[in-house]
Motif scaffolding. Structure first.
Motif, short mmCIF file in Angstrom:
data_model
loop_
_atom_site.label_atom_id
_atom_site.label_comp_id
_atom_site.label_asym_id
_atom_site.label_seq_id
_atom_site.Cartn_x
_atom_site.Cartn_y
_atom_site.Cartn_z
N LEU A 130 0.83 -1.21 0.00
CA LEU A 130 0.00 0.00 0.00
C LEU A 130 0.86 1.26 0.00
CD1 LEU A 130 -2.99 -0.86 2.39
CD2 LEU A 130 -2.85 -1.02 -0.10
N TYR A 131 1.93 1.26 0.84
CA TYR A 131 2.82 2.43 0.87
C TYR A 131 3.51 2.61 -0.49
CZ TYR A 131 2.47 4.00 5.70
OH TYR A 131 2.02 4.55 6.88
N PHE A 132 3.90 1.52 -1.11
CA PHE A 132 4.53 1.58 -2.43
C PHE A 132 3.54 2.16 -3.45
CE2 PHE A 132 6.36 0.41 -6.39
CZ PHE A 132 7.70 0.12 -6.18
N LYS A 133 2.30 1.67 -3.41
CA LYS A 133 1.27 2.10 -4.37
C LYS A 133 0.98 3.60 -4.22
CE LYS A 133 -3.06 0.82 -3.96
NZ LYS A 133 -4.32 0.09 -3.93
N ASN A 134 0.86 4.06 -2.96
CA ASN A 134 0.62 5.48 -2.72
C ASN A 134 1.80 6.34 -3.18
OD1 ASN A 134 -1.84 4.85 -1.60
ND2 ASN A 134 -1.09 4.82 0.51
N GLY A 135 3.02 5.78 -3.03
CA GLY A 135 4.22 6.50 -3.46
C GLY A 135 4.25 6.71 -4.96
N ILE A 136 3.71 5.75 -5.73
CA ILE A 136 3.65 5.90 -7.19
C ILE A 136 2.80 7.13 -7.53
CG2 ILE A 136 2.83 4.85 -9.34
CD1 ILE A 136 3.38 2.11 -7.98
#
Length: 975
Positions: A64-70
């Motif tokens: 989730l943190y990776f996805k939000n970072g994108i």
């Protein structure tokens, strides 16, 4: 961020962030938020969620943190954007393997890969699609599924891009992989059928999942991947194959039964096939023409013949109905009125439709829609008995036709009936004829059939206008049906009163309205709640109709209004209370002041309902609407509502309160009508204006209402209002004028103009900071006519009614512009004369004439130099306002008002508000309406003549055009 040292601390923070303990959770979330912009953070997250040995919740959070970072940092132009080096490494890491064991995490990884693909594929990530295709071809089941899942999400995301360049890229991709996608879909479909018929349900379920994903990919490629899909044989081959596959899956559904583990996915598969057809029809109607015949044959077969019995399910039926509806209604399939102007495709499609929709086919469709799909179900009847209010709400549910069977059937019926009414009108009339007379209350089948047929007659009311004598039917048949009081006959009572509501605006004689009000009065006392709610809705349609006559309704007003109030108290659901409140509002609006004797109970109940609806903002909106109409109906008596009304306005218009998001628009309207109907200002009413400063700062679409509220305060009590709020209002206006449209500028200036009109001395003093801009606008020749007209209106008020202030303003402006005062004054008069045509309102034109004439008599050389222009404006204004008495041949000023009389109103006219009365009294004191322009011109010219002497005045008059002098003499004849 050093990878080795970072992994453990990030892992620890993620672990703490999954904790239920807020003392651990909050600091961990804050730490992770700070790391979001650190180089290397997303590489650490990638390693963590790719490590299958770690806790599932921790890995889920890392994804989730990776996805939000994108979303936040992947674009090059984003603040704290990721470096190109790290992005290259991350892209490679994301597609290293497709072996995620947890379904939910696999889906999230597929979504985040699709997000990156949206930004980078194919230019920065050309290897993505080839690697996905290679993995899909592999033998490992898990890897194949995960790669296919990712392929679907990537395809879906790329297909959603709408820029022309992106669409071309997707079309290039589609043409390159379409053959592979087709063979993949075909392979998985065949494998599934082999396994399911071999009764290997476990294996079949896995194949079905792959079939579903491959079909989802194919749907996106088919619909969005080709500009002219009809020219691609593979695309058209796939679409033609859809019908056979649909039949196979429907038959499979029937064979496995409702309890099979595959059943849910089978139904999803069937719906996905129908979505593919619907999407293709929507985006490529011309390419769909070769599929029209098969689509209609397929849908009609399953919906209206025995072929569908035991096979179909509700969502599939809805999709098939939508398919028929879209073909019938499609504009691309309708030839032009002039056949020669029609496109060949339209003629071809029309020919196919005409050949298909034969008289027998249409007759069967029409009959089946009404007699099968319109029938209330056992579940609906049970709901009516057990929870009548929920049933009533369900029956009036907005857009539910797209998803629910009966409403969808109703829409299809309407569309087909409209397109083929010559065939279907006799069919429906025959069905009506077969049901004439009262129905046996023991015969549930016939009762349900009559309900369905009456439903069809109501839906098709406009189409049946020339074929049904509704007035006779109402008197001879429907009235009798309404008088059957048996419990089971409530079906028909409710349907008949609904039916009348559908016909009321189509064909219903005004003479029959009193009889209808008798019926409504009776049914509002029906023992069944659903009947009462439906009756209230029909009442609203009746009073909303343009043939509504107040005098016909008044004998029933007290009783019906009392029953409406009882119904409002009886119902418990938010939606129903809103529905009944809208009816009450409508009644109050139509009868206006006649409602006053009957609103006591409602006025006492609304504060309680407002308190109870604290969590239901939409219900509060309905209460606000009711209050708006109530205030209008009560007029000056609305002051008795202040203890409840003013706090409601205060809350609804306070932007610091969360409910304002829902309540503001209606709250502002309530505030305005309260001011317009209030007899006098009160400290509490004045105090609410504190909310306005924040509203002005918002500059929302409600600004016009805000300005109307400001104007209403000026009319209500200019002195109190200006002394309390002029300073803050002036600051707000100055801020607004820096960044506002011309129309907005006019709204601001109109407030100043009204303030000067209501209180010339105080208004000029309070709005002094705005006036230099007005002065400059006149001298510099403001380009926008409406703004210039308002500038001249403001300056006219000051010059005519506050001349000393005008002199001080002129002195100030001359100093500011480093000009001589006389020179500046001359420029003002010259521009005024030159731009007089910008003023279109007769009141302002007369005001300008009075203002400039007020400069006379004068020995000032500037004024005498502009004398010709002043006379020119005066003669123009005389033409505007003077009317000739045909008997005496003399002229009189049509703007003069001598006394205040209450106007005589017709039944359809609304009585004047308290503000209307205030405006009328103000007009009696306004020079525009109290001073005769004709006499004012004469007196001013006479005074100038006395000052200059006959000879000097004669010389001055010689500067005026002879034709103007002749017209002036004509107007002044008799003085």
């Amino acid at each position: 961020m050093d990878m080795d040292s970072a992994s453990s601390v990030v892992l620890q923070a993620l672990t703490q962030a999954t904790s239920q303990d807020t003392s651990e959770l909050k600091p961990a979330e804050e730490q992770l938020r700070q790391w979001e912009t650190q180089p290397g953070f997303y590489s650490v997250l990638l390693n963590i969620f790719n490590n299958h040995m770690l806790d599932v919740n921790v890995r889920w959070l890392a994804v989730l943190y990776f996805k939000n970072g994108i979303d936040r940092y992947w674009r090059r132009v984003a603040p704290h954007a990721l470096s190109e080096e790290e992005k290259t490494s991350l892209r490679a890491g994301l597609i290293t393997n497709f072996n995620e064991p947890v379904n939910q995490i696999a889906t999230q990884i597929a979504v985040l890969i699709a997000k990156v693909a949206r930004l980078d594929c194919p230019r920065q990530w050309p290897e993505l699609i080839p690697i996905l295709l290679e993995s899909i071809k592999g033998q490992d089941g898990l890897q194949q599924h995960r790669a296919l899942l990712t392929f679907y999400h990537v395809t879906k995301t790329l297909a959603s891009k709408r820029l022309a360049q992106d669409r071309r890229l997707f079309q290039d991709l589609a043409s390159g992989i379409y053959s592979f996608a087709c063979s993949l879909w075909s392979h998985h479909t065949d494998t599934f059928f082999q396994q399911i018929y071999a009764r290997d349900e476990a294996a079949a379920l896995g194949s079905l999942e792959r079939t579903l994903l491959s079909l989802k990919v194919l749907r996106k490629l088919t619909v969005f991947g080709f500009q002219e899909p009809q020219q691609n044989m593979e695309v058209m081959g796939f679409l033609n194959a859809v019908f056979e596959r649909l039949k196979q899956f429907l038959e499979c559904c029937r064979q496995v039964g409702p309890d099979s583990t595959c059943r849910e996915k089978l139904e999803k598969m069937i719906i996905l096939y129908t979505k593919t057809l619907l999407d293709f029809l929507e985006y490529h109607p011309c390419a769909f023409i070769p599929l029209i015949q098969r689509s209609l044959e397929f849908a009609v077969s399953y919906l209206f013949t025995p072929a569908g019995e035991g096979v179909t399910f509700e969502r599939f039926i809805v999709q098939c109905m939508n398919l028929i509806k879209m073909i019938v209604k499609n504009e691309a399939y309708k030839p032009s009125k002039n056949i020669e102007d029609s496109k060949p495709e339209s003629l071809e499609a029309h020919k196919i439709k005409t050949a298909f929709f034969t008289h027998p086919t249409l007759t069967e469709i029409g009959r089946r829609l009404v007699s099968h799909y319109f029938l209330l179900t056992e579940e609906e009847l049970a709901m009516w008995e057990e929870d009548p209010e929920s049933f009533a709400v369900e029956e009036t549910g907005g857009d539910s036709w797209k998803y629910s069977l009966r409403p969808c059937a109703e829409v299809l019926f309407l569309d087909i009936f409209h397109a083929y009414n010559q065939t279907l009108i006799p069919v429906l009339l025959e069905m009506v004829q077969n049901l004439q007379g009262p129905t046996n209350v023991e015969d549930t089948v016939q009762l349900l059939m009559k309900d369905a047929v009456y439903n069809a007659v109501g839906l098709a009311a406009y189409e049946l206008f020339d074929n049904v004598d509704f007035d006779q039917w109402f008197k001879n048949q429907l009235l009798g049906e309404l008088q059957v009081s048996h419990h089971r006959y409530k079906l028909i009572r409710r349907r008949v009163i609904w039916l009348i509501g559908q016909w009321i605006a189509v064909k219903f004689k005004s003479d029959l309205r009193p009889l209808l009000y008798e019926v409504i009065l009776s049914l509002m006392q029906d023992p069944d709640l659903v009947v009462r709610i439906e009756t209230a809705t029909t009442l609203k349609l009746t009073v909303d109709d343009f043939e509504f006559r107040t005098e016909q309704f008044l004998p029933y007003l007290e009783s019906i209004f009392g029953l409406l109030f009882q119904l409002l108290q009886q119902v418990t659901q938010c939606d129903t209370k809103m529905q009944v409140l809208h009816v009450i509002s409508c009644v109050i609006e139509r009868v206006n002041i006649q409602i006053r004797p009957y609103v006591g109970c409602l006025v006492q109940y609304l504060p309680l309902l407002w308190k109870q609806s604290e969590e239901h903002n939409m219900l509060r909106c309905a209460i606000l609407t009711t209050l708006i109409h109530l205030v209008k109906g009560l007029s000056a008596e609305c002051k008795n509502l202040y203890p409840f009304l003013l706090p409601v306005i205060q809350l609804s218009t306070d932007v610091s309160q969360p409910p304002h998001v829902y309540l503001l628009e209606d709250g502002l309207e309530l505030w305005l009508v309260t001011l317009e109907n209030s007899p006098a200002i009160t400290p509490e009413l004045l105090r609410i204006f504190q909310n306005m400063a924040a509203l002005m700062e918002m500059s929302s679409e409600n600004m016009r209402t805000c300005f109307q509220i400001v104007n209403a305060y000026l009319y209500l009590s200019a002195t109190d209002f200006l002394q309390n709020y002029a300073e803050s209002l002036c600051r707000a206006f100055c801020a607004l004028l820096k960044d506002i449209t011309d129309e907005g500028q006019v709204q601001v200036l109109k407030v100043v103009e009204i303030a000067l009109k209501v209180s010339p001395i105080l208004g000029a003093h309070m709005f002094q900071p705005l006036l230099p801009a007005v002065f400059r606008g006149i001298v510099d020749g403001e380009r926008y006519p409406v703004v210039m007209s308002t500038y001249l209106g403001i300056m006219g008020r000051i010059l005519l009614q506050n001349s000393s202030f005008f002199s001080s303003l002129l002195t100030q402006m001359a100093t500011d512009r480093s000009q001589k005062m006389d020179e500046l004054f001359g420029s003002v008069i010259e521009m005024w004369v030159d731009r007089m045509d910008n003023i279109t309102q007769p009141e302002r034109r007369k005001l300008s004439s009075l203002a400039l004439l007020s400069l006379l008599p004068s020995d000032n050389s500037v004024i005498q130099d502009k004398f010709c222009g002043i006379i020119n404006i005066s003669v123009e204004a005389l033409h505007d306002v003077m009317t000739e008495d045909s008997e005496t041949g003399t002229f009189k000023d049509c703007m003069l008002m001598t006394n205040f009389e209450e106007p005589k109103l017709s039944d359809d006219e609304e009585p004047p508000t308290e503000q209307d009365k205030r405006k009328k009294l103000l007009a009696l004191e306004d020079p525009v309406h109290s001073v005769s322009l004709q006499q004012f011109v004469y007196e001013k010219l006479k005074a100038q003549q006395c000052m200059m002497g006959d000879q000097g005045f004669g010389v001055l008059m010689e500067t005026v055009d002879t034709e103007l002098v002749r017209q002036l003499q004509e107007f002044l004849k008799g003085f």
